[in-house]
Motif scaffolding. Structure first.
Motif, PDB file in Angstrom:
ATOM      1  N   GLY A 197       0.782  -1.227   0.000  1.00  0.00           N
ATOM      2  CA  GLY A 197       0.000   0.000   0.000  1.00  0.00           C
ATOM      3  C   GLY A 197       0.814   1.277   0.000  1.00  0.00           C
ATOM      4  O   GLY A 197       0.245   2.355  -0.185  1.00  0.00           O
ATOM      5  N   TYR A 198       2.128   1.202   0.216  1.00  0.00           N
ATOM      6  CA  TYR A 198       2.939   2.428   0.215  1.00  0.00           C
ATOM      7  C   TYR A 198       4.392   2.069  -0.091  1.00  0.00           C
ATOM      8  O   TYR A 198       4.800   0.890  -0.071  1.00  0.00           O
ATOM      9  N   LEU A 199       5.191   3.103  -0.384  1.00  0.00           N
ATOM     10  CA  LEU A 199       6.611   2.953  -0.664  1.00  0.00           C
ATOM     11  C   LEU A 199       7.415   3.705   0.387  1.00  0.00           C
ATOM     12  O   LEU A 199       6.971   4.736   0.896  1.00  0.00           O
ATOM     13  N   PHE A 200       8.581   3.168   0.686  1.00  0.00           N
ATOM     14  CA  PHE A 200       9.528   3.871   1.546  1.00  0.00           C
ATOM     15  C   PHE A 200      10.784   4.172   0.727  1.00  0.00           C
ATOM     16  O   PHE A 200      11.352   3.274   0.095  1.00  0.00           O
ATOM     17  N   LEU A 201      11.195   5.449   0.721  1.00  0.00           N
ATOM     18  CA  LEU A 201      12.384   5.876  -0.011  1.00  0.00           C
ATOM     19  C   LEU A 201      13.359   6.530   0.948  1.00  0.00           C
ATOM     20  O   LEU A 201      12.961   7.217   1.896  1.00  0.00           O
ATOM     21  N   SER A 202      14.628   6.320   0.673  1.00  0.00           N
ATOM     22  CA  SER A 202      15.692   7.033   1.369  1.00  0.00           C
ATOM     23  C   SER A 202      16.603   7.644   0.309  1.00  0.00           C
ATOM     24  O   SER A 202      17.172   6.921  -0.519  1.00  0.00           O
ATOM     25  N   VAL A 203      16.715   8.975   0.300  1.00  0.00           N
ATOM     26  CA  VAL A 203      17.531   9.678  -0.698  1.00  0.00           C
ATOM     27  C   VAL A 203      18.422  10.674   0.019  1.00  0.00           C
ATOM     28  O   VAL A 203      18.174  11.050   1.171  1.00  0.00           O
ATOM     29  N   HIS A 204      19.464  11.118  -0.691  1.00  0.00           N
ATOM     30  CA  HIS A 204      20.421  12.062  -0.116  1.00  0.00           C
ATOM     31  C   HIS A 204      20.428  13.351  -0.928  1.00  0.00           C
ATOM     32  O   HIS A 204      20.564  13.312  -2.155  1.00  0.00           O
ATOM     33  N   ALA A 205      20.302  14.478  -0.239  1.00  0.00           N
ATOM     34  CA  ALA A 205      20.395  15.798  -0.865  1.00  0.00           C
ATOM     35  C   ALA A 205      21.796  16.354  -0.642  1.00  0.00           C
ATOM     36  O   ALA A 205      22.435  16.077   0.377  1.00  0.00           O
TER      37      ALA A 205
END
Length: 351
Positions: free
Chosen positions: A101-109
């Motif tokens: 039902g959902y996505l988890f994202l980890s990104v770097h700025a």
């Protein structure tokens, strides 16, 4: 601190109290029939036949979360404990995890390098994201440029949101990727300056600027390459409720930007490799020239020392010992030999 914005495609309403999260999630068009699609109590996906315009988008931004903030997220959205654990633990590798039902994202700025000893954790800051059918949750620790830029775009042009969290995620990723281009342009200018100094100056080359630029290019590569993989993975997710086909084309545009960044970084790394080779070659040539000069001087002094050594021996039967002009003869012989060697070395371009 939790900051909440609500957009229905016409206006953006901010400064919503966290206590009203349940109210907006429950009013997003969920029905008992669709509740089985998602494990969360309030994150149930609407039926694909539901009209997107009737489902406003809730953006929950959590800055420097406290224990109360984590507890509120767990209670309101019922996220998986593994996803919350990844969000709590900083310096995660950029990734996309798919939950029911959902996505988890980890990104770097990109935050920028300030010291020569900076590592990847010092030049980037992490943003953890939960993307649901009618909400987007962002979690970060520092004052975040991409978050602020996305909120500015959202407030100025709320009609661009399309009443879809997937498009809000695109705006965030687009702002995040755009922050890498000024850093790339700055490095490009510095590389041109270093090249000009190396190729046009006759001074002894300085390795420090070249080594520093090469390290910062490596940090950029470490940051951009996983981000490219994350966006590529989002393009491959077949879930029209989270990312509609109409929005997918925008992700392709962001993916193209990351590809261009990676290509620029690789190109500049090759250029810096050539610059380092030139620096090494110039240093080696300078060392060879110094060694030739020292060798010539040593040969001249050795010749003079040979003559002085011969006439400095304490033998009684040496004919020149009692010669009145022997001293001047020895000096003249030393000068003549030294002059001959200097002329020879100049001929072979050692001096």
């Amino acid at each position: 601190m939790i900051s909440i914005d609500l957009c229905d495609g016409k206006i953006t309403q901010g400064d919503i109290a966290p206590e009203r999260i349940s109210e907006f999630l429950l009013s997003a068009g969920n029905t008992p029939e669709t509740a089985q699609n998602t494990p969360g109590r309030h994150s149930k996906a609407s039926s694909p036949k539901a009209t997107k315009a009737s489902r406003p988008t809730l953006w929950v931004d959590v800055s420097s979360p406290t224990e109360d903030d984590w507890k509120a997220l767990e209670e309101e959205f019922d996220f998986h404990h593994l996803a919350l654990e990844d969000a709590r633990k900083q310096n995660q590798r950029p990734k996309v995890d798919s939950y029911e039902g959902y996505l988890f994202l980890s990104v770097h700025a990109w935050s920028g390098a300030t010291k020569p000893t900076d590592d990847l954790e010092a030049v980037t800051h992490e943003i953890d994201i939960f993307l649901g059918p009618n909400y987007l949750v962002t979690i970060h620790n520092e004052v975040n440029g991409p978050i602020d830029e996305t909120r500015r775009r959202l407030q100025q042009n709320p009609e661009h949101l399309r009443s879809e969290p997937g498009f809000l995620l695109y705006l965030l990723l687009d702002a995040l990727v755009d922050e890498y281009f000024p850093a790339m342009d700055e490095l490009d200018t510095e590389i041109d300056r270093v090249e000009m100094v190396i190729y046009e100056s006759n001074d002894i080359p300085d390795f420090k600027p070249a080594v520093l630029l090469k390290k910062r290019l490596l940090l950029l590569r470490q940051a951009v390459s996983p981000l490219r993989d994350v966006i590529n993975q989002l393009l491959r997710i077949d879930n029209p409720i989270l990312i509609s086909p109409e929005t997918r084309v925008f992700y392709q545009d962001v993916y193209d930007h990351t590809l261009r960044l990676v290509e620029q970084v690789d190109l500049h790394r090759d250029i810096m490799g050539g610059v380092m080779d030139v620096l090494m070659s110039q240093t080696s040539n300078r060392l060879n020239q110094v060694m030739k000069t020292l060798t010539g001087i040593s040969t001249i002094l050795m010749s003079a020392a040979l003559i002085a050594g011969i006439y400095g021996m304490n033998f009684k039967n040496m004919p020149e010992l009692n010669w009145q002009n022997g001293y001047f003869m020895a000096l003249g012989l030393m000068a003549a030999m030294a002059t001959t060697l200097v002329l020879y070395f100049k001929k072979i371009k050692w001096f």
